[in-house]
Design an enzyme around this catalytic site. Sequence first.
Site, mmCIF file in Angstrom:
data_model
loop_
_atom_site.group_PDB
_atom_site.id
_atom_site.type_symbol
_atom_site.label_atom_id
_atom_site.label_comp_id
_atom_site.label_asym_id
_atom_site.label_seq_id
_atom_site.Cartn_x
_atom_site.Cartn_y
_atom_site.Cartn_z
ATOM 1 N N ASP A 10 0.881 -1.172 0.000
ATOM 2 C CA ASP A 10 0.000 0.000 0.000
ATOM 3 C C ASP A 10 0.918 1.220 0.000
ATOM 4 O O ASP A 10 2.132 1.080 -0.208
ATOM 5 C CB ASP A 10 -0.990 -0.022 1.184
ATOM 6 C CG ASP A 10 -0.301 0.229 2.526
ATOM 7 O OD1 ASP A 10 0.954 0.266 2.562
ATOM 8 O OD2 ASP A 10 -1.007 0.386 3.541
ATOM 9 N N CYS A 68 3.311 -3.259 4.023
ATOM 10 C CA CYS A 68 2.502 -2.079 4.390
ATOM 11 C C CYS A 68 3.210 -1.454 5.592
ATOM 12 O O CYS A 68 4.352 -1.837 5.882
ATOM 13 C CB CYS A 68 1.051 -2.462 4.684
ATOM 14 S SG CYS A 68 0.804 -3.546 6.116
ATOM 15 N N GLY A 69 2.590 -0.523 6.270
ATOM 16 C CA GLY A 69 3.287 0.185 7.345
ATOM 17 C C GLY A 69 3.789 -0.726 8.450
ATOM 18 O O GLY A 69 4.983 -0.794 8.742
ATOM 19 N N THR A 70 2.869 -1.441 9.082
ATOM 20 C CA THR A 70 3.249 -2.357 10.170
ATOM 21 C C THR A 70 3.408 -3.797 9.687
ATOM 22 O O THR A 70 3.928 -4.644 10.420
ATOM 23 C CB THR A 70 2.150 -2.394 11.251
ATOM 24 O OG1 THR A 70 0.924 -2.823 10.615
ATOM 25 C CG2 THR A 70 1.953 -1.041 11.899
ATOM 26 N N GLY A 71 2.880 -4.090 8.515
ATOM 27 C CA GLY A 71 2.831 -5.475 8.034
ATOM 28 C C GLY A 71 1.631 -6.234 8.572
ATOM 29 O O GLY A 71 1.313 -7.328 8.113
ATOM 30 N N GLY A 73 -1.776 -5.394 8.627
ATOM 31 C CA GLY A 73 -2.939 -5.458 7.741
ATOM 32 C C GLY A 73 -2.736 -6.461 6.626
ATOM 33 O O GLY A 73 -3.627 -7.284 6.329
ATOM 34 N N HIS A 101 10.929 -23.460 9.746
ATOM 35 C CA HIS A 101 9.942 -24.071 10.633
ATOM 36 C C HIS A 101 8.511 -23.932 10.126
ATOM 37 O O HIS A 101 7.674 -24.788 10.401
ATOM 38 C CB HIS A 101 10.007 -23.449 12.036
ATOM 39 C CG HIS A 101 11.257 -23.825 12.777
ATOM 40 N ND1 HIS A 101 11.429 -23.562 14.117
ATOM 41 C CD2 HIS A 101 12.395 -24.429 12.361
ATOM 42 C CE1 HIS A 101 12.625 -23.996 14.499
ATOM 43 N NE2 HIS A 101 13.236 -24.522 13.449
ATOM 44 N N ARG A 112 7.461 0.573 7.800
ATOM 45 C CA ARG A 112 7.757 1.695 8.703
ATOM 46 C C ARG A 112 8.708 1.291 9.823
ATOM 47 O O ARG A 112 9.105 2.123 10.631
ATOM 48 C CB ARG A 112 6.455 2.259 9.293
ATOM 49 C CG ARG A 112 5.654 3.051 8.260
ATOM 50 C CD ARG A 112 4.424 3.694 8.851
ATOM 51 N NE ARG A 112 3.755 4.513 7.843
ATOM 52 C CZ ARG A 112 2.434 4.652 7.732
ATOM 53 N NH1 ARG A 112 1.638 4.024 8.576
ATOM 54 N NH2 ARG A 112 1.908 5.416 6.801
ATOM 55 N N ARG A 135 9.754 -32.750 11.793
ATOM 56 C CA ARG A 135 8.678 -32.496 12.762
ATOM 57 C C ARG A 135 7.838 -31.277 12.366
ATOM 58 O O ARG A 135 6.656 -31.188 12.723
ATOM 59 C CB ARG A 135 9.252 -32.320 14.165
ATOM 60 C CG ARG A 135 10.101 -31.073 14.365
ATOM 61 C CD ARG A 135 10.809 -31.085 15.713
ATOM 62 N NE ARG A 135 11.443 -29.817 16.044
ATOM 63 C CZ ARG A 135 12.607 -29.403 15.530
ATOM 64 N NH1 ARG A 135 13.257 -30.148 14.641
ATOM 65 N NH2 ARG A 135 13.130 -28.244 15.903
ATOM 66 N N HIS A 136 8.422 -30.362 11.611
ATOM 67 C CA HIS A 136 7.684 -29.162 11.211
ATOM 68 C C HIS A 136 6.645 -29.461 10.140
ATOM 69 O O HIS A 136 5.638 -28.756 10.030
ATOM 70 C CB HIS A 136 8.659 -28.082 10.736
ATOM 71 C CG HIS A 136 9.692 -27.737 11.758
ATOM 72 N ND1 HIS A 136 9.361 -27.162 12.968
ATOM 73 C CD2 HIS A 136 11.029 -27.931 11.780
ATOM 74 C CE1 HIS A 136 10.463 -27.010 13.684
ATOM 75 N NE2 HIS A 136 11.483 -27.477 12.989
ATOM 76 N N ARG A 139 3.377 -30.135 11.805
ATOM 77 C CA ARG A 139 2.794 -28.920 12.391
ATOM 78 C C ARG A 139 2.196 -28.023 11.304
ATOM 79 O O ARG A 139 1.103 -27.472 11.479
ATOM 80 C CB ARG A 139 3.864 -28.174 13.190
ATOM 81 C CG ARG A 139 4.278 -28.978 14.408
ATOM 82 C CD ARG A 139 5.551 -28.509 15.045
ATOM 83 N NE ARG A 139 5.948 -29.443 16.095
ATOM 84 C CZ ARG A 139 7.135 -29.442 16.673
ATOM 85 N NH1 ARG A 139 8.060 -28.566 16.312
ATOM 86 N NH2 ARG A 139 7.412 -30.322 17.606
HETATM 87 C C1 RB5 Z 1 -1.507 2.856 6.489
HETATM 88 O O1 RB5 Z 1 -1.427 4.092 7.103
HETATM 89 C C2 RB5 Z 1 -1.298 1.738 7.491
HETATM 90 O O2 RB5 Z 1 -2.365 1.660 8.364
HETATM 91 C C3 RB5 Z 1 -1.080 0.431 6.753
HETATM 92 O O3 RB5 Z 1 0.020 0.542 5.921
HETATM 93 C C4 RB5 Z 1 -0.790 -0.784 7.605
HETATM 94 O O4 RB5 Z 1 0.186 -0.542 8.559
HETATM 95 C C5 RB5 Z 1 -1.973 -1.482 8.137
HETATM 96 O O5 RB5 Z 1 -1.862 -2.519 8.809
#
Ligand code: RB5
Length: 145
Positions: A10, A68-71, A73, A101, A112, A135-136, A139
């Site tokens: 994104d 994405c920003g945090t990964g 979403g 694993h 980010r 073993r993995h 799982r």
């Molecule tokens: C976008 O601002 C941010 O929310 C998106 O990139 C992501 O981090 C969502 O999980």
Amino acid sequence: MSEQIYVGADHAGFQLKQRLVDELRRLGYEPVDVGPKTLDAADDFPDYGRPVAQAVSTGKARRGVLTCGTGLGMSYVANRFPHVRAALVWSPEVAELARKHNDANVLVLPARFVSEEEGLDILHKWLDTAFEGGRHERRVAKIDA
Ligand code: RB5
């Protein structure tokens, strides 16, 4: 024929995604860039996460990369698809374990929270590390049971 790897992002992951696409091409892969093709601060991660996860889920592609920003979403979206094991990865060590694993078939990067250079190091480790099996295997099979 070179392996197709689907890639999506994104706006928060856009810049890193461009680097990942270039790097995959440099390494001899065939990146399939589902977008975005230009930076749009109002775009929504599911619109780009879905086509990548769909390609891996249906077997059209063996692997995919999302950012994405945090990964977070992108992870939520991708892991809703059967047979997709999307790993949110923040270091080469985690990338290695996600492959050894968990047989992670989608790499998710938090743009980010990792630099572009760290993102490339993580990509290399994820691409080059094989699933350990043993073993993995049991799982991983239970995830879809
Ligand atoms: C976008 O601002 C941010 O929310 C998106 O990139 C992501 O981090 C969502 O999980």
